[in-house]
Design a protein around this motif. Sequence first.
Motif, mmCIF file in Angstrom:
data_model
loop_
_atom_site.group_PDB
_atom_site.id
_atom_site.type_symbol
_atom_site.label_atom_id
_atom_site.label_comp_id
_atom_site.label_asym_id
_atom_site.label_seq_id
_atom_site.Cartn_x
_atom_site.Cartn_y
_atom_site.Cartn_z
ATOM 1 N N LEU A 122 19.476 39.032 54.303
ATOM 2 C CA LEU A 122 18.606 37.928 54.806
ATOM 3 C C LEU A 122 19.003 36.745 54.274
ATOM 4 O O LEU A 122 20.176 36.282 54.343
ATOM 5 N N PRO A 123 18.149 36.015 54.558
ATOM 6 C CA PRO A 123 18.307 34.110 54.990
ATOM 7 C C PRO A 123 18.456 34.069 53.899
ATOM 8 O O PRO A 123 17.633 34.485 52.742
ATOM 9 N N LEU A 124 18.356 32.449 53.415
ATOM 10 C CA LEU A 124 18.615 33.068 51.912
ATOM 11 C C LEU A 124 17.216 31.733 51.578
ATOM 12 O O LEU A 124 17.460 30.195 51.756
ATOM 13 N N GLY A 284 8.928 40.192 58.446
ATOM 14 C CA GLY A 284 8.636 38.944 58.515
ATOM 15 C C GLY A 284 7.484 38.627 57.935
ATOM 16 O O GLY A 284 6.684 40.072 57.551
ATOM 17 N N GLN A 285 7.023 37.466 57.252
ATOM 18 C CA GLN A 285 6.377 37.151 56.264
ATOM 19 C C GLN A 285 5.045 36.151 56.601
ATOM 20 O O GLN A 285 5.836 35.316 56.760
ATOM 21 N N ALA A 334 10.074 33.694 57.699
ATOM 22 C CA ALA A 334 10.527 33.611 59.051
ATOM 23 C C ALA A 334 9.610 33.383 60.421
ATOM 24 O O ALA A 334 8.376 32.962 59.487
ATOM 25 N N PRO A 335 10.141 32.952 61.025
ATOM 26 C CA PRO A 335 11.537 32.064 61.149
ATOM 27 C C PRO A 335 12.033 30.425 61.284
ATOM 28 O O PRO A 335 13.092 30.009 60.616
ATOM 29 N N PHE A 336 10.962 30.550 60.411
ATOM 30 C CA PHE A 336 11.268 28.845 59.896
ATOM 31 C C PHE A 336 12.615 28.548 58.346
ATOM 32 O O PHE A 336 12.722 27.578 58.586
ATOM 33 N N TRP A 337 11.867 29.152 57.503
ATOM 34 C CA TRP A 337 12.158 29.110 56.429
ATOM 35 C C TRP A 337 12.573 27.716 55.493
ATOM 36 O O TRP A 337 12.785 27.378 55.511
#
Length: 479
Positions: A122-124, A284-285, A334-337
Amino acid sequence: MNVLAIDQGTSATKAIVVGDGGRVLGEGSAPVHPEAGPGGAVEQDPQELLDSIVAAGRAALDAAGEPVDAVGVGNQGETVLRWDRATGRPYGPALSWQDRRAVTITTELAEHADRLTEITGLPLDPYFAAPKMAWLRRRDATDEGVVTGVDAWLNHQLTGAYVTDVSTASRFLLLDLARAEWSEEACALFGLDAAEQPEILACDAAVGETRAFGGTLPVTGLAVDQQAALFAESCFAAGEAKCTYGTGAFILANAGAAAPHSASRLAACVAWTVGGETSYCLDGQVYTAGAAVTWLQQLELIREAADIDRLDGADAGAGADDAVFVPSLAGLGAPFWAPEARGGWVGLSLSTRREDLVRAVAHGIAAQVAVLGRAIADDLGRPLERLRVDGGLSRSAVLMQAQADLLQVPVERYPSADATALGVGAFARLGAGAAGSPAAAVGDWTPAGTFEPRMGADEAQERLARWRAAAAALAGLAG
């Protein structure tokens, strides 16, 4: 065999009694009321969540008029709370998955972001549970009680067990994804104790017994909402994908039996563990989908969600497609966060009308899902062949046609509005020994409708490029 399947969601809890072959014998629902506050706060009353499960479950049983043999419970994912294990008493409200205040935690841990992604997949980002758990500990300045996902508290209230399921645990930023167990290293980075976390169970595990619905019933299925929907929509093979359009829009694709690592900065998670075998998924959200439509109603641009379809073809002018909307009203995933990004229309002129703004919102949701779908395809090394869809907004023909156009694949509408509940019902059926395979547990179904792409590939590419540019600009403004 009949099962009671419960989907505890962000704005409502839905319960259904499911018979053999996926037949719905009775339904019940109860609203819940997340409360937004300053600084990105979104909180929920834990007792209201529990009461809604009981009310919806009993209503479904009354409507069915038939006994059930097992219960499955789905949860809303990354929502967390602090509570007393001895008494079950919550210490204040739960922090919703939409709560963004833990951005302070993720900023402090930025130097560890790559390592956390390596461990957990998972990305932070404050969307996931662990940053909120750490923020809650820091805000309350106490070690009293445990801080867990709200699912563990609900499971404890229903059965007395201190457990979570593996699909939910994979949404925390605390799970060693490849081993499907708590990572001591990840927990330590957030100041949390791995030994205090709930036991991790398979999605078809025997959890315990509950008397919440009258009599004594075994709980034999647990899952987080989006993975349950993926299961219900028969996405059993790698590359099969679905998108649920609820409060947010969530596109997931089965990634197979090996833990994936996304080069496109998607979330990599456990899809489910059943029969002792684990499947993984990419996720993806879009944080505001149905919530963006509600926002349009609050602005009095539409009266109801159905106005999206009624207004779409209303006297479209030459510049009707100039307006672009980025639905980052609660940040960009995602994918910007970019958790502090805010939504916006761009490309407006003096000729822009109300209809154009509404149309741009629907097409903006579809564009973000399409960007995520293409990122999934890049990670899997092959294009998606189709997208299965469910959720309230999947009823919008305008949105679904835009989705097919921008993603350039057929979009198949799931025939039920209750994919999550049907998924946890299927897990419960497997856990109770009433089905021998995932396909048998889910049963046969056919799409309620299919939307084929009408737009040319070049035009779709150009529109997605404009949307990406707008999203990147808003992410940049957020710093």
